[in-house]
Each structure stands twice: as C-alpha cells, then as structure tokens.
Design an enzyme around this catalytic site. Structure first.
Site, PDB file in Angstrom:
ATOM      1  N   ASN A 168      35.463  55.237  77.420  1.00  0.00           N
ATOM      2  CA  ASN A 168      35.864  54.078  78.240  1.00  0.00           C
ATOM      3  C   ASN A 168      37.354  54.087  78.607  1.00  0.00           C
ATOM      4  OD1 ASN A 168      36.573  53.435  75.618  1.00  0.00           O
ATOM      5  ND2 ASN A 168      35.994  51.295  75.765  1.00  0.00           N
ATOM      6  N   GLU A 269      38.693  52.467  64.974  1.00  0.00           N
ATOM      7  CA  GLU A 269      38.775  51.410  65.993  1.00  0.00           C
ATOM      8  C   GLU A 269      37.364  51.254  66.535  1.00  0.00           C
ATOM      9  OE1 GLU A 269      41.526  49.804  66.474  1.00  0.00           O
ATOM     10  OE2 GLU A 269      42.993  51.139  65.592  1.00  0.00           O
ATOM     11  N   CYS A 303      36.454  47.427  74.497  1.00  0.00           N
ATOM     12  CA  CYS A 303      36.121  46.881  73.175  1.00  0.00           C
ATOM     13  C   CYS A 303      36.758  45.517  72.949  1.00  0.00           C
ATOM     14  CB  CYS A 303      36.573  47.852  72.101  1.00  0.00           C
ATOM     15  SG  CYS A 303      38.298  48.262  72.272  1.00  0.00           S
ATOM     16  N   GLU A 475      46.621  51.055  65.488  1.00  0.00           N
ATOM     17  CA  GLU A 475      47.232  52.060  66.363  1.00  0.00           C
ATOM     18  C   GLU A 475      48.311  51.375  67.190  1.00  0.00           C
ATOM     19  OE1 GLU A 475      43.787  53.704  68.475  1.00  0.00           O
ATOM     20  OE2 GLU A 475      43.883  55.364  67.066  1.00  0.00           O
TER      21      GLU A 475
END
Ligand code: NAP
Length: 495
Positions: A168, A269, A303, A475
C-alpha cells in the site's frame, strides 16, 4: 539495461525518463540476480502486465543473508559522517528521480499520481532525516558507583536486519525501515510485496548509484510460495538479528512465531481499525475534510485510515449530509489522469471484500447514502453507510477500501467504550473544541497515534506505531533509530 530485463510494458516505459530505474530482478551482493520463478506485476487499473520479474527463491535469500553478514563489518566500522553522506546522496537521487518513482509506483500500485508523488516525498524524507540522525547516535556516560571506575552505555548496530513490506506504501514502508537501519550501521535484506516489487527495485538501484556498498542493502523480489519460503528463511536464520514487518496482523503473528526460536528483535506495524470521532462542538467543515482525507486517501487502503466514523447525535445529520456532498465530488478513474482523486483497489478480491462488508451491513439494517454498488474489476466507488452498528463487519474489522460507515453516539463515555473495544490500537482521530475533553481522551483512547482536529498526522520525525495487536515498536523519529541498535554497558575499573 540489464539483459535479464526483457519484458517491460511499453505503456509504462513511455512515462519513464530513466528506463534503467525499471529493474526486474532481485538485487543481492550488489548484483542483479535472478534464480527463482518469474512472476508478473500487473497494473491494477488496467489488469495489464507492467513487467515480468525474475523472482528469488530460498537460495537467493541465503545468499542475501550471507552478503549482508559479509558487508556488516565494514559498514558498521564506517564513521557516522560517512554513512550520513551516503544516505544523503541516496536521498538526493530519490528527489532527482521523484517523478519516475511516482510513475512506477502508480503503475504497479494504482494510487493517483499526485498521491504517488506525495509518497515519494514522504519516503525520501526518512532517508534525509536518518542521514542527519546517524550523526547523533550517541551513547551515554553514567555516574560511577565506585571510585576508580568509568561507566558507559555504548550504542551499537544490531547487525543484519530483514524487512518485509506491504504494497500500500511501496516506497515509504521501505525507506522508513532501511534508512534508520543503515544509519545505525546495520545491513538489510528487504522482501517487498509481490504486487509492488518495482518501486523497491528502483529504490535499491538509486541506493547503488549513491554508492551504498554491495551487500549493505539487498532486495529479494518474490511471489506466492517463494515469498512465504523467503519469509521463513529470514525469520529462522540466526544471522538475522532483527525483523521489521509491516502488513496484516495475521501474518505478523505468524512471523513473530517463526522468529521466536532465534529470539529476534521485532518491529511490527500491523493492521488498524481507526475510530474517527466527531463531537457536537467540532468544526463541521474541518471534520468533514479530515474524514475525507483520512478515509479515501489511497482508496482507503491505509492502515491508519478512518475505518469507523462516530458522530455525536447533535451534529450527525449535518455531518452526514456534508460528507456525502464532498464524497460525490471524488473522481474515480485512471491514476495517471490529473483530475483522478481515487484509483482502483490493489486487486479484484479487495473490491469483493468491500462489497461483502457493504452487503453484511445492509443485511443488518444499514443503508448506502452514496456508492455501495460495485464497479467492474478492481474499482469500488467511494461509499457512505448510515445506520451502522457494532455487530457489522465494517465496524469490527479493517475494510481496507473506500467505505465510510457512520455511527451515531450520545455520550463521551459511550464513544470511548466503543472506540476501545477490539484488539487493534493503531491510529485514532477526534474532532472537538473542548480542551478538557481533548486531554481526557488523549489519556483514555487505546491507540499508538491520535489526531486531534487533524487527520494526516504522519511525518518522518514523529513516532509511528500501534499498541495491542496493531504492533510492537515505533518507526520514524529518534525512537525509529533505537529499533536498530543495542545498548552495551561498559564498566572500566582500576582507573
Ligand atoms: P500482508 O498480506 O500481511 O503482506 C505484507 C507482506 O508480508 C508482503 O510482503 C507479503 O508478501 C508478506 N507475506 C504475506 N504472507 C507471508 C508469509 N506467510 N510469510 C512471509 N511473508 C508473508 O499484508 P498486505 O495485505 O500486503 O497489507 C495490508 C495490511 O498491512 C493491512 O492489515 C494494513 O493495516 C497493514 N499495514 C500496516 C501498516 C502499519 O504501519 N501498521 C502500514 C501499512 C499496512 P507477498 O506480497 O509476496 O505475499
């Protein structure tokens, strides 16, 4: 052009000013290698093949692991400023080739070209940021507990790292991992998603041109069973000391289990189910604009996108009406056309999933105020549902598509309880002008990231990540570098 690279679709080549960015085989030990099965990369807009990629297999993964191990000693010894300069050179090449990268990205992923350009900028920003941060990777001097001693905490690179990334955000999800890893003195093997290897290969080609040494940054393109087998090899290898994964929660759990025997450090993640909460006192135009940006960017395939929208009773009807008015302005179409604001989904199955969620909701009493009728193939129209409830799939699970379910709530307590239900805790959004409420909610919402009167909240210097089953670690920013380092305590006596 590499002789391995023979079958690139002319329609995409037409849009690229530097055809050597279109690489079609894996990159290991500084060389383009191809020993695994070939696979097609298709354009989700047209269904046509963009490129046929020579994939990797487990023996390529072993070679990449050994290459990364061999390169590690020299790379970690390089002084921080030298690593910084190489990362900076990579960043500048990303900037220089931004338009080509965006076109490659759009062609294989389907997001509108303007969004692809933003992703390239966002992806490049991690390389720029960590080029700087590599010079600030400080350890610590600690107070002695006895005379004649000096105590210190050294920060050292964790070693060989692996990264498995999704389709994505095929550029940003790679740079967000690789840039801090390289800055810390680690070497990396990336396994990109099978739908979007071309962006990853273009990135590593630019890293090669920037002078990043052979073996420091390796990319394994693969699909199907080869991809799963490579993933297992990266997880099970004792040489690999860190795995960073972005993708679904189900695969994250599987990889976590595969990493357990070698006690790897993990950054995960994973999926989200973001609540987007609008109180009666919110600024209506700003809340609607925020919902549109959060929900429909990348056709809802992010997400952190608003997955379930809760609007307080007093503002509900006005919000719904303005939202629908704005959604109707979205222009679905070819990502390469300037007026397109929403492209296709990554594949036809994703469109079928959205339809399944819509059907499930409608069968339980929801109504589609706009959209809700499937288009052909990979396209699904932006859809708004009203009268939804918590039993519906669209409220319980991540849709990953352009579906906005709107639910009505009465009290702050009610909406917090609903928002915190479930196993995910990635992003959340709240629109209100009440400062006391903002702080109450910031304390109680179970999420890793909270946007208050703001819906696009990511940046290279802020921590990105989730709690609960949305992941482990962060991150971006300074903490993003910590993931790739270990602390070694040093006690000097007899001084
Ligand atoms: P996915 O199916 O989990 O795939 C992600 C990556 O894992 C791909 O590279 C995929 O390779 C690989 N993979 C899949 N099965 C594997 C296995 N058994 N062993 C080893 N590797 C395997 O997820 P996706 O559908 O691409 O992405 C959507 C999900 O990612 C959503 O849930 C979304 O929320 C999440 N996501 C999270 C974040 C975040 O930062 N939290 C960001 C973006 C996306 P192949 O492509 O070759 O199968």
């Amino acid at each position: 052009m590499n002789p391995l690279e023979t079958s690139i679709s002319p329609s995409v080549l037409d849009h690229i000013s530097d055809p050597d960015l279109l690489r079609k085989s894996s990159f290991v030990r500084g060389e383009w290698s191809a020993t695994g099965p070939k696979f097609d990369v298709t354009n989700p807009t047209t269904g046509k093949v963009v490129a046929c990629v020579s994939g990797s297999n487990v023996s390529d993964a072993k070679s990449a692991i050994f290459a990364a191990q061999a390169a590690l000693q020299e790379w970690r010894k390089l002084h921080a400023k030298a690593r910084s300069h190489l990362l900076r050179a990579w960043f500048e090449l990303i900037e220089e080739h931004a338009e080509d990268l965006a076109k490659i990205l759009s062609a294989e992923q389907g997001k509108p070209l303007r969004e692809a350009r933003s992703e390239v900028t966002y992806g490049g920003s991690f390389v720029e940021w960590y080029a700087e941060e590599s010079k600030r990777l400080n350890g610590e001097l600690l107070p002695a507990f006895e005379t004649g001693r000096q105590l210190m905490a050294l920060r050292q690179p964790i070693g060989v790292c692996a990264a498995i990334t999704p389709w994505n955000f095929p550029i940003a999800m790679i740079t967000r991992k690789v840039a801090p890893a390289l800055a810390a003195g680690c070497t990396v093997i990336v396994k990109p998603a099978e739908q979007t290897p071309l962006s990853a290969l273009a990135l590593v080609e630019l890293a090669r041109r920037a002078g990043i040494p052979a073996g420091v940054f390796n990319v394994l393109a693969a699909d199907g069973p080869s991809s799963v087998a490579i993933g297992r090899e990266l997880c099970e290898s004792p040489i690999v000391r860190h795995l960073s994964f972005t993708g679904s929660t189900a695969v994250g759990k599987l990889l976590m289990a595969q990493c357990a025997p070698t006690v790897k450090k993990l950054a995960l993640e994973l999926g989200g189910n973001a609540p987007f909460i609008v109180f009666d006192d919110a600024d209506l135009p700003s809340a609607v604009a925020g919902a549109i940006a959060s929900k429909f960017r990348n056709a809802g395939q992010t997400c952190v996108c608003a997955n379930r929208i809760y609007v307080q009773t007093g503002l509900h009807d006005a919000f719904l009406s303005l939202l629908v008015q704005e959604v109707k302005k979205l222009k679905m179409g070819n990502p390469f056309e300037a007026e397109t604001t929403i492209g296709p989904l990554i594949d036809a199955d994703s469109a079928l999933k959205v339809q399944r969620f819509v059907d499930d909701a409608v069968s339980q009493g929801a109504t589609a105020v706009t959209g809700g009728t499937p288009e052909a193939g990979t396209f699904y129209p932006p859809t708004v549902l009203q009268n939804v409830n918590e039993r519906m799939l669209c409220m319980r699970e991540e849709t990953f598509g352009p579906l906005a379910p709107i639910s009505r709530f009465d009290t702050e307590e009610d909406v917090i309880r609903l928002a915190n239900a479930g196993d995910s805790g990635l992003a959340a959004y709240v629109y209100t002008k009440d400062i006391a409420r903002i702080f109450r909610i910031a304390e109680t919402l179970e999420c890793g990231m909270l946007g208050v009167n703001a819906s696009l909240i990511s940046s290279e210097h802020v921590p990105f990540g989730g709690i609960k089953q949305s992941g482990l670690g962060r991150e971006g920013g300074r903490v993003g570098l910590d993931e790739y380092t270990e602390i070694k305590y040093l006690c000097l006596g007899g001084l």
